[in-house]
Design an enzyme around this catalytic site. Structure first.
Site, PDB file in Angstrom:
ATOM      1  N   SER A 145       0.870  -1.185   0.000  1.00  0.00           N
ATOM      2  CA  SER A 145       0.000   0.000   0.000  1.00  0.00           C
ATOM      3  C   SER A 145       0.901   1.228   0.000  1.00  0.00           C
ATOM      4  O   SER A 145       2.062   1.150   0.436  1.00  0.00           O
ATOM      5  CB  SER A 145      -0.853   0.010   1.274  1.00  0.00           C
ATOM      6  OG  SER A 145      -1.437   1.285   1.478  1.00  0.00           O
ATOM      7  N   TYR A 158      -2.024  -1.051  10.366  1.00  0.00           N
ATOM      8  CA  TYR A 158      -2.076  -1.184   8.902  1.00  0.00           C
ATOM      9  C   TYR A 158      -0.777  -0.646   8.273  1.00  0.00           C
ATOM     10  O   TYR A 158      -0.136  -1.335   7.476  1.00  0.00           O
ATOM     11  CB  TYR A 158      -3.294  -0.426   8.350  1.00  0.00           C
ATOM     12  CG  TYR A 158      -3.497  -0.620   6.864  1.00  0.00           C
ATOM     13  CD1 TYR A 158      -4.032  -1.805   6.372  1.00  0.00           C
ATOM     14  CD2 TYR A 158      -3.140   0.365   5.953  1.00  0.00           C
ATOM     15  CE1 TYR A 158      -4.200  -1.999   5.008  1.00  0.00           C
ATOM     16  CE2 TYR A 158      -3.315   0.184   4.598  1.00  0.00           C
ATOM     17  CZ  TYR A 158      -3.851  -0.997   4.122  1.00  0.00           C
ATOM     18  OH  TYR A 158      -4.015  -1.185   2.774  1.00  0.00           O
TER      19      TYR A 158
HETATM   20  P1  NAD Z   1     -11.637  -5.679   0.614  1.00  0.00           P
HETATM   21  O1  NAD Z   1     -11.973  -5.473   2.052  1.00  0.00           O
HETATM   22  O2  NAD Z   1     -12.571  -5.185  -0.434  1.00  0.00           O
HETATM   23  O3  NAD Z   1     -11.324  -7.224   0.328  1.00  0.00           O
HETATM   24  C1  NAD Z   1     -10.447  -7.945   1.159  1.00  0.00           C
HETATM   25  C2  NAD Z   1     -10.819  -9.420   1.107  1.00  0.00           C
HETATM   26  O4  NAD Z   1      -9.914 -10.116   1.989  1.00  0.00           O
HETATM   27  C3  NAD Z   1     -12.248  -9.704   1.622  1.00  0.00           C
HETATM   28  O5  NAD Z   1     -12.923 -10.562   0.732  1.00  0.00           O
HETATM   29  C4  NAD Z   1     -12.005 -10.364   2.988  1.00  0.00           C
HETATM   30  O6  NAD Z   1     -13.020 -11.308   3.349  1.00  0.00           O
HETATM   31  C5  NAD Z   1     -10.660 -11.048   2.753  1.00  0.00           C
HETATM   32  N1  NAD Z   1      -9.958 -11.340   4.012  1.00  0.00           N
HETATM   33  C6  NAD Z   1      -9.892 -10.570   5.131  1.00  0.00           C
HETATM   34  N2  NAD Z   1      -9.197 -11.207   6.085  1.00  0.00           N
HETATM   35  C7  NAD Z   1      -8.812 -12.393   5.568  1.00  0.00           C
HETATM   36  C8  NAD Z   1      -8.078 -13.495   6.083  1.00  0.00           C
HETATM   37  N3  NAD Z   1      -7.597 -13.481   7.341  1.00  0.00           N
HETATM   38  N4  NAD Z   1      -7.855 -14.563   5.282  1.00  0.00           N
HETATM   39  C9  NAD Z   1      -8.343 -14.584   4.015  1.00  0.00           C
HETATM   40  N5  NAD Z   1      -9.070 -13.580   3.478  1.00  0.00           N
HETATM   41  C10 NAD Z   1      -9.288 -12.490   4.243  1.00  0.00           C
HETATM   42  O7  NAD Z   1     -10.195  -4.984   0.457  1.00  0.00           O
HETATM   43  P2  NAD Z   1      -9.421  -4.499  -0.854  1.00  0.00           P
HETATM   44  O8  NAD Z   1      -9.540  -3.024  -0.909  1.00  0.00           O
HETATM   45  O9  NAD Z   1      -9.789  -5.312  -2.047  1.00  0.00           O
HETATM   46  O10 NAD Z   1      -7.938  -4.822  -0.389  1.00  0.00           O
HETATM   47  C11 NAD Z   1      -7.176  -5.894  -0.916  1.00  0.00           C
HETATM   48  C12 NAD Z   1      -5.716  -5.647  -0.586  1.00  0.00           C
HETATM   49  O11 NAD Z   1      -5.304  -4.414  -1.172  1.00  0.00           O
HETATM   50  C13 NAD Z   1      -5.430  -5.527   0.919  1.00  0.00           C
HETATM   51  O12 NAD Z   1      -4.205  -6.155   1.224  1.00  0.00           O
HETATM   52  C14 NAD Z   1      -5.349  -4.034   1.127  1.00  0.00           C
HETATM   53  O13 NAD Z   1      -4.576  -3.687   2.235  1.00  0.00           O
HETATM   54  C15 NAD Z   1      -4.716  -3.594  -0.181  1.00  0.00           C
HETATM   55  N6  NAD Z   1      -4.934  -2.176  -0.482  1.00  0.00           N
HETATM   56  C16 NAD Z   1      -6.186  -1.693  -0.746  1.00  0.00           C
HETATM   57  C17 NAD Z   1      -6.337  -0.337  -1.014  1.00  0.00           C
HETATM   58  C18 NAD Z   1      -7.670   0.284  -1.334  1.00  0.00           C
HETATM   59  O14 NAD Z   1      -7.737   1.526  -1.462  1.00  0.00           O
HETATM   60  N7  NAD Z   1      -8.733  -0.482  -1.503  1.00  0.00           N
HETATM   61  C19 NAD Z   1      -5.210   0.513  -1.007  1.00  0.00           C
HETATM   62  C20 NAD Z   1      -3.964  -0.023  -0.721  1.00  0.00           C
HETATM   63  C21 NAD Z   1      -3.830  -1.385  -0.472  1.00  0.00           C
END
Ligand code: NAD
Length: 253
Positions: A145, A158
């Site tokens: 991130s 985080y």
């Molecule tokens: P999201 O919340 O939409 O999806 C995350 C998924 O991970 C969900 O389906 C959840 O059920 C699953 N999950 C949570 N804990 C888990 C576990 N212990 N084991 C297995 N699955 C698990 O989030 P997203 O925005 O799609 O994020 C995905 C990745 O991208 C994450 O690592 C997040 O930190 C990173 N990220 C997202 C953003 C953003 O703006 N959305 C920005 C930077 C980084």
């Protein structure tokens, strides 16, 4: 296509960025195991994508060793091989520093950082054995991130976990380079998923995000999936240990 015929595990694939990566891989001819802690949502997501190619769902908490071993063994049973791992599962926990509870700190680290280590190690053990037998090397992609670089005062676990993911990526890349296995990370900025939904619903928070994003918009999960497809492919054959930021220009400017 560059990825046609490959096999992949994508964690946290029931929603958001992980779902978009699974979909992109399927469109590129990859056979995919989608893993998620949410069994119902994950099974539904895999059913929804089934028209695109071979896709399976395995319920797993990436922070739990037994779940991880079951995930990797199931993926081997279902796909017969693992060429690509995307360690995408991640969670947030908002709390001011002085109020942050130990168990909340631990849980974010357990999922975001230890989860990437556990799944990464289990899959890498298989990938190394394959290389030793003369097979092709695989690729591992960790989800970082921009908050690996920018700290947020009310998202301490985080930010810390994502800084750790960058360092884990470099250390894994060094450890696995002798086998030709590449390990990279993607560092998204603000991407429209459930994780961002509450922020986006607050007009002031949305304006704040847009004001610090030179491209002036929130990103689409597909714009992260395309980087995963690139890093997983031989087009990225000389790239390892890197974090590629996709943040609308926020970080460098
Ligand atoms: P999201 O919340 O939409 O999806 C995350 C998924 O991970 C969900 O389906 C959840 O059920 C699953 N999950 C949570 N804990 C888990 C576990 N212990 N084991 C297995 N699955 C698990 O989030 P997203 O925005 O799609 O994020 C995905 C990745 O991208 C994450 O690592 C997040 O930190 C990173 N990220 C997202 C953003 C953003 O703006 N959305 C920005 C930077 C980084």
């Amino acid at each position: 296509m560059a990825l046609d015929g490959k096999t992949a595990i994508v964690t946290g694939a029931a929603a958001g960025i992980g779902h978009a990566i699974a979909e992109r891989f399927l469109r590129d001819g990859v056979r995919v195991v989608m893993a998620d802690i949410d069994g119902e949502k994950g099974a539904r997501a895999a059913r929804d994508l089934a028209a695109l190619g071979e896709v399976h769902f395995v319920k797993a908490d990436v922070g739990k060793t037994l779940d991880v071993h079951n995930l990797v063994a199931s993926a081997m049973d279902l796909l017969g091989d693992i060429d690509i791992l995307v360690n995408n599962a991640g969670i947030v926990h908002g709390a001011d520093f002085l109020d942050l509870k130990e168990e909340d700190f631990d849980r974010v680290l357990q999922v975001n950082l230890k989860g990437s280590f556990l799944v990464g190690q289990a899959v890498a053990r298989y990938m190394v054995e394959k290389v030793k037998k003369g097979g092709p090397a695989g690729a591992i992609i960790n989800m970082s991130s921009v908050n690996a670089v920018f700290a947020i005062a009310n998202q301490i676990p985080y930010s810390v976990s994502k800084g750790g993911v960058n360092q884990l990526t470099k250390a894994m890349a060094l450890a696995l380079a002798p086998y030709g296995i590449r390990v990279n990370a993607i560092g998204p900025g603000s991407i429209m998923t459930d994780m961002l939904a509450s922020v986006n619903a607050d007009p002031a928070a949305r304006r704040r995000i847009l004001s610090r994003t030179p491209l002036g918009r929130i990103g689409d999960p597909k714009e992260i999936a395309s980087i995963a497809a690139f890093l997983a492919s031989d087009d990225a054959s000389y790239i390892t240990g890197q974090t590629i930021y996709a943040d609308g220009g926020r970080l460098p400017l």
